[in-house]
Design an enzyme around this catalytic site. Structure first.
Site, PDB file in Angstrom:
ATOM      1  N   ARG A  99      33.729  45.429   6.330  1.00 47.85           N
ATOM      2  CA  ARG A  99      34.977  46.188   6.282  1.00 47.85           C
ATOM      3  C   ARG A  99      34.758  47.518   6.979  1.00 47.85           C
ATOM      4  O   ARG A  99      33.612  47.958   7.158  1.00 47.85           O
ATOM      5  CB  ARG A  99      35.447  46.400   4.843  1.00 47.85           C
ATOM      6  CG  ARG A  99      34.504  47.239   3.975  1.00 47.85           C
ATOM      7  CD  ARG A  99      35.146  47.512   2.615  1.00 47.85           C
ATOM      8  NE  ARG A  99      34.264  48.215   1.689  1.00 47.85           N
ATOM      9  CZ  ARG A  99      34.080  49.533   1.663  1.00 47.85           C
ATOM     10  NH1 ARG A  99      34.680  50.307   2.560  1.00 47.85           N
ATOM     11  NH2 ARG A  99      33.280  50.086   0.762  1.00 47.85           N
ATOM     12  N   ASP A 195      26.970  60.315   1.340  1.00 52.07           N
ATOM     13  CA  ASP A 195      28.229  59.604   1.559  1.00 52.07           C
ATOM     14  C   ASP A 195      28.954  60.286   2.726  1.00 52.07           C
ATOM     15  O   ASP A 195      28.339  60.586   3.735  1.00 52.07           O
ATOM     16  CB  ASP A 195      29.048  59.592   0.262  1.00 52.07           C
ATOM     17  CG  ASP A 195      29.945  58.381   0.142  1.00 52.07           C
ATOM     18  OD1 ASP A 195      30.736  58.138   1.072  1.00 52.07           O
ATOM     19  OD2 ASP A 195      29.888  57.673  -0.876  1.00 52.07           O
TER      20      ASP A 195
END
Length: 289
Positions: A99, A195
Site C-alpha cells: 500500500r 515514522d
C-alpha cells in the site's frame, strides 16, 4: 528549542492516524486502517471526515481545491466537495500486497511518496516521485517506508526505513534526480521507530517516534537537538500550521497497543498540538499530475 506542552485537540481515536497537512486554515490527515480522511478546523473546533474506498496512506493538495490521495489501490484525485475518488494511476502490482504510505510535496510541486508491504514484513516497498502523472521508482527494498521530506534549499531529500530504524538523506538535483544515499540518523533501542518526518525553515528534521512517546528534532547534521513528549506511545507524523506556521500538529495511533495499554492511553489515536519558536515550511501544491 522552545515548545509548549502538547494538548489533544481532537479525540478522533484513529487506529492509524497519519499524513497531517495544513491547508485552508485546517489540519487534514488520514486514518489508514479506519479508511478515513479527516479535516479539523482549529478556529471553530469543527471536524469533518470522508470514507475512502481503500486504505489512504497520504493526501497532498492541488491548486483547484482537490487532493491527490495515495490509496492502497493507487493514486486518486479526491474531491472533498463531492467525496469522490477518481483513479489517476496504479503504482504497483496488487500481488505484492503493498500500500502507499506517507508523501510530501516539495517547493517545485513534485510529489514524493513511498510504498510498503501491508503485512509490514516483506521488503517490497519503494520510494517514488510523480512525474506528469506517472510514478518513477527511485529506491527500493523497504518493508515500511516513511517520511519523505525536503530541506529548505531543495538540495536534500530525507526518507525513512522504519523497520531498520534508519533515516536516509539523498542528494537532490534540480531535475528531481536523487543520488548519494547515506545514513542521516538511526534510532536506538528503546526509543521506538522513526515514522513520518518534516523539515522546518532552519533545516531541522522533525521525526515522529512510533513506540517512542514523542517527536525528535534533528539538526541538519543529524544530531538530536530536541524532543517533545506526548501522552501516547504511537506518534506517527507532525505538520506545521497556524498563521505563522509555529503550531505543530501531531497524529497518533492505537494500532499495536494491548487492551491494557489502550486503557492507560485514552488519547491514543487523537490529534495533538503544541507551539514552537521556529516555523515550518509552507505546504506546497502538487503541480506535476
Amino acid at each position: 528549542m522552545i515548545a509548549t506542552d502538547p494538548e489533544c485537540v481532537l479525540r478522533c481515536a484513529c487506529e492509524l492516524g497519519e499524513g497531517p497537512v495544513w491547508r485552508d486554515k485546517s489540519l487534514w490527515f488520514v486514518d489508514i486502517k479506519g479508511l478515513r480522511i479527516h479535516r479539523y478546523e482549529p478556529g471553530t473546533g469543527a471536524a469533518w471526515s470522508w470514507m475512502a474506498p481503500a486504505q489512504p496512506g497520504f493526501i497532498a493538495p492541488r491548486p483547484d481545491g482537490t487532493w491527490i490521495a495515495g490509496l492502497k489501490t493507487g493514486l486518486h484525485r479526491f474531491d472533498p466537495a463531492s467525496g469522490r475518488f477518481d483513479l489517476i494511476t496504479t503504482v504497483e502490482d496488487p500481488a505484492l500486497d503493498n500500500r502507499l504510505n506517507d508523501g510530501a510535496v516539495d517547493a517545485k510541486g513534485r510529489l514524493w511518496f513511498g510504498s510498503m508491504h501491508d503485512g509490514e514484513s516483506n521488503p517490497t516497498g519503494a520510494l517514488y516521485r510523480l512525474d506528469s502523472g506517472k510514478p518513477v521508482r527511485l529506491d527500493e527494498g523497504y518493508a515500511i517506508t516513511n517520511g519523505p521530506c525536503v530541506s529548505p534549499d531543495g538540495r536534500t531529500l530525507y526518507h525513512t526505513d522504519t523497520l531498520k530504524k534508519v533515516i536516509y538523506a539523498f542528494d537532490l538535483a534540480d531535475d528531481g534526480a536523487v543520488s548519494n544515499r547515506r545514513v542521516f540518523a538511526t534510532i536506538d533501542e528503546p526509543d521506538g521507530y522513526p515514522d513520518g518526518s518534516v523539515v522546518d525553515v532552519e533545516g531541522h528534521v522533525w521525526t515522529a517516534l512510533w513506540g517512542g512517546w514523542g517527536v525528535r528534532r534533528y539538526s541538519p547534521e543529524g544530531r538530536v537537538v530536541g524532543f517533545v513528549r506526548l501522552p501516547v506511545a504511537q506518534v506517527t507524523k507532525v505538520a506545521f500550521g497556524g498563521s505563522d506556521l509555529k503550531t505543530v500538529y501531531a497524529t497518533s495511533a492505537w494500532k499495536g497497543l494491548s487492551p491494557a495499554a489502550r486503557e492507560a492511553q485514552p488519547l491514543a489515536g487523537g490529534l495533538f498540538r503544541f507551539d514552537v519558536d521556529t516555523p515550518g515550511q509552507p505546504q506546497h501544491d502538487v503541480a506535476h499530475v
